[in-house]
Design a protein around this motif. Structure first.
Motif, PDB file in Angstrom:
ATOM      1  N   ARG A 149       1.048  -1.150   0.801  1.00  0.00           N
ATOM      2  CA  ARG A 149      -0.105  -0.139   0.056  1.00  0.00           C
ATOM      3  C   ARG A 149       0.907   1.221   0.298  1.00  0.00           C
ATOM      4  N   THR A 150       2.374   0.973   1.111  1.00  0.00           N
ATOM      5  CA  THR A 150       2.942   2.102   0.999  1.00  0.00           C
ATOM      6  C   THR A 150       3.489   2.757  -0.732  1.00  0.00           C
ATOM      7  N   LEU A 151       3.933   1.555  -0.763  1.00  0.00           N
ATOM      8  CA  LEU A 151       4.921   1.844  -2.591  1.00  0.00           C
ATOM      9  C   LEU A 151       3.928   1.817  -3.173  1.00  0.00           C
ATOM     10  N   ASP A 152       2.423   1.598  -3.534  1.00  0.00           N
ATOM     11  CA  ASP A 152       1.352   1.344  -4.558  1.00  0.00           C
ATOM     12  C   ASP A 152       1.689   0.747  -5.447  1.00  0.00           C
ATOM     13  N   ILE A 153       2.671  -0.539  -4.866  1.00  0.00           N
ATOM     14  CA  ILE A 153       2.812  -1.576  -5.725  1.00  0.00           C
ATOM     15  C   ILE A 153       2.031  -3.052  -5.250  1.00  0.00           C
ATOM     16  N   PRO A 154       1.806  -4.347  -6.200  1.00  0.00           N
ATOM     17  CA  PRO A 154       1.113  -4.934  -6.139  1.00  0.00           C
ATOM     18  C   PRO A 154       1.524  -6.169  -4.812  1.00  0.00           C
ATOM     19  N   LEU A 155       1.051  -6.628  -3.712  1.00  0.00           N
ATOM     20  CA  LEU A 155       1.214  -7.200  -2.960  1.00  0.00           C
ATOM     21  C   LEU A 155       2.751  -8.765  -3.356  1.00  0.00           C
ATOM     22  N   GLY A 156       2.196  -9.811  -4.909  1.00  0.00           N
ATOM     23  CA  GLY A 156       3.282  -9.759  -5.260  1.00  0.00           C
ATOM     24  C   GLY A 156       4.505  -9.478  -5.128  1.00  0.00           C
ATOM     25  N   ALA A 157       4.819  -8.368  -5.748  1.00  0.00           N
ATOM     26  CA  ALA A 157       5.896  -7.367  -6.847  1.00  0.00           C
ATOM     27  C   ALA A 157       6.786  -6.985  -4.830  1.00  0.00           C
ATOM     28  N   THR A 158       5.633  -6.515  -4.162  1.00  0.00           N
ATOM     29  CA  THR A 158       6.422  -6.054  -2.887  1.00  0.00           C
ATOM     30  C   THR A 158       7.219  -7.130  -2.304  1.00  0.00           C
ATOM     31  N   LEU A 159       7.037  -8.476  -2.662  1.00  0.00           N
ATOM     32  CA  LEU A 159       7.421 -10.104  -1.965  1.00  0.00           C
ATOM     33  C   LEU A 159       8.010 -10.037  -2.597  1.00  0.00           C
ATOM     34  N   SER A 160       8.478 -10.229  -4.234  1.00  0.00           N
ATOM     35  CA  SER A 160       9.116 -10.576  -5.271  1.00  0.00           C
ATOM     36  C   SER A 160      10.218  -9.262  -5.135  1.00  0.00           C
ATOM     37  N   ARG A 161      10.012  -8.235  -4.676  1.00  0.00           N
ATOM     38  CA  ARG A 161      11.293  -7.372  -4.947  1.00  0.00           C
ATOM     39  C   ARG A 161      11.900  -7.533  -3.189  1.00  0.00           C
ATOM     40  N   LEU A 162      11.229  -7.895  -1.781  1.00  0.00           N
ATOM     41  CA  LEU A 162      11.889  -8.233  -0.696  1.00  0.00           C
ATOM     42  C   LEU A 162      12.275  -9.678  -0.853  1.00  0.00           C
ATOM     43  N   ALA A 163      12.289 -10.535  -1.427  1.00  0.00           N
ATOM     44  CA  ALA A 163      12.936 -11.163  -2.217  1.00  0.00           C
ATOM     45  C   ALA A 163      14.533 -10.788  -2.779  1.00  0.00           C
ATOM     46  N   THR A 164      14.136 -10.176  -3.362  1.00  0.00           N
ATOM     47  CA  THR A 164      15.213  -9.719  -4.128  1.00  0.00           C
ATOM     48  C   THR A 164      16.168  -9.404  -3.285  1.00  0.00           C
ATOM     49  N   ALA A 165      15.602  -8.167  -2.358  1.00  0.00           N
ATOM     50  CA  ALA A 165      16.566  -7.526  -1.918  1.00  0.00           C
ATOM     51  C   ALA A 165      17.735  -8.444  -0.782  1.00  0.00           C
ATOM     52  N   ARG A 166      16.613  -9.443  -0.325  1.00  0.00           N
ATOM     53  CA  ARG A 166      17.010 -10.199   1.130  1.00  0.00           C
ATOM     54  C   ARG A 166      18.376 -11.093   0.215  1.00  0.00           C
ATOM     55  N   ALA A 167      18.039 -11.821  -0.928  1.00  0.00           N
ATOM     56  CA  ALA A 167      18.635 -12.298  -1.407  1.00  0.00           C
ATOM     57  C   ALA A 167      20.310 -11.761  -1.678  1.00  0.00           C
ATOM     58  N   ALA A 168      20.219 -10.171  -2.402  1.00  0.00           N
ATOM     59  CA  ALA A 168      21.762  -9.521  -2.708  1.00  0.00           C
ATOM     60  C   ALA A 168      22.351  -9.524  -1.833  1.00  0.00           C
ATOM     61  N   ILE A 169      21.691  -8.962  -0.320  1.00  0.00           N
ATOM     62  CA  ILE A 169      22.431  -9.086   0.615  1.00  0.00           C
ATOM     63  C   ILE A 169      22.909 -10.073   0.997  1.00  0.00           C
ATOM     64  N   ALA A 170      22.086 -11.234   0.821  1.00  0.00           N
ATOM     65  CA  ALA A 170      22.800 -12.539   1.540  1.00  0.00           C
ATOM     66  C   ALA A 170      23.987 -13.502   0.578  1.00  0.00           C
ATOM     67  N   LYS A 171      23.497 -12.666  -0.631  1.00  0.00           N
ATOM     68  CA  LYS A 171      25.365 -13.041  -1.461  1.00  0.00           C
ATOM     69  C   LYS A 171      26.430 -11.704  -1.656  1.00  0.00           C
ATOM     70  N   ARG A 172      25.814 -10.779  -0.542  1.00  0.00           N
ATOM     71  CA  ARG A 172      27.086  -9.542  -0.564  1.00  0.00           C
ATOM     72  C   ARG A 172      27.824 -10.119   0.423  1.00  0.00           C
ATOM     73  N   LEU A 173      26.928 -11.635   1.731  1.00  0.00           N
ATOM     74  CA  LEU A 173      27.290 -11.209   2.910  1.00  0.00           C
ATOM     75  C   LEU A 173      28.568 -12.599   2.596  1.00  0.00           C
ATOM     76  N   GLU A 174      28.223 -12.984   1.697  1.00  0.00           N
ATOM     77  CA  GLU A 174      28.714 -14.230   1.887  1.00  0.00           C
ATOM     78  C   GLU A 174      30.377 -14.569   1.605  1.00  0.00           C
ATOM     79  N   GLY A 175      31.333 -15.347   2.901  1.00  0.00           N
ATOM     80  CA  GLY A 175      32.576 -15.278   2.082  1.00  0.00           C
ATOM     81  C   GLY A 175      33.161 -16.091   1.171  1.00  0.00           C
ATOM     82  N   PRO A 176      34.341 -15.290   1.420  1.00  0.00           N
ATOM     83  CA  PRO A 176      34.974 -16.070  -0.250  1.00  0.00           C
ATOM     84  C   PRO A 176      35.018 -17.494  -0.613  1.00  0.00           C
TER      85      PRO A 176
END
Length: 181
Positions: A149-176
């Motif tokens: 509601r806040t971002l004026d996007i569909p719920l599915g897009a919200t879930l997708s963007r959150l998953a993408t953001a979390r995955a990007a953070i996790a990937k960057r935090l992986e050790g070599p």
């Protein structure tokens, strides 16, 4: 704030009632500041943009469509101002406060300051849309529906963007050594 109470305050503010508007300002001021600070990572800029957000809100509160909630509308103003600021200036160094932490990781109960710095850097490397969605979920603790509601996007897009953001953070935090496998 209860929806009925907020609606009454918005209606009053829309008719020029400053007391009603200042009640809304006091209630949402810290939240708006946290969102903006998380994006611009500069206290002085965040304070100025928070003031500008509320100035614009005061000027436009009478034009909020019937039935629209104030907080998502206000958050979109804040996000727009912060995004414009970020795009105009060079990226600022990340801060733990952007992730809802205190400036001193030990004060937040964090035992590994290097891990905190890695999280800050990973957050800073995300695109602005992913930063916003993480701030709304992690710092502001909004529900998925409220984020949509806040971002004026569909719920599915919200879930997708959150998953993408979390995955990007996790990937960057992986050790070599974890990437080598």
């Amino acid at each position: 704030m209860q929806p009925a109470e907020e609606a009454a305050l918005v209606q009053g503010a829309g008719r020029g009632n400053r007391t009603a508007f200042f009640t809304l300002l006091r209630y949402y001021d810290a939240s708006v500041y946290r969102i903006i600070f998380a994006l611009v990572r500069n206290a002085e800029s965040a304070q100025a943009l928070t003031r500008e957000t509320f100035l614009r809100a005061w000027k436009g509160v009478g034009k909020i469509p019937e039935g629209q909630q104030f907080y998502p509308w206000l958050t979109r103003i804040a996000r727009g101002l912060a995004v414009t600021q970020v795009r105009r200036s060079a990226p600022a160094p990340a801060s733990g406060a952007a992730l809802g932490l205190t400036r001193n990781p030990a004060e937040a109960g964090v035992r590994d300051p290097l891990r905190v710095r890695a999280c800050e850097q990973a957050f800073a490397e995300l695109g602005i849309d992913h930063q916003v969605i993480l701030v709304l979920r992690v710092v502001e603790k909004l529900s998925y529906a409220d984020i949509a509601r806040t971002l004026d996007i569909p719920l599915g897009a919200t879930l997708s963007r959150l998953a993408t953001a979390r995955a990007a953070i996790a990937k960057r935090l992986e050790g070599p050594q974890e990437n080598a496998a």
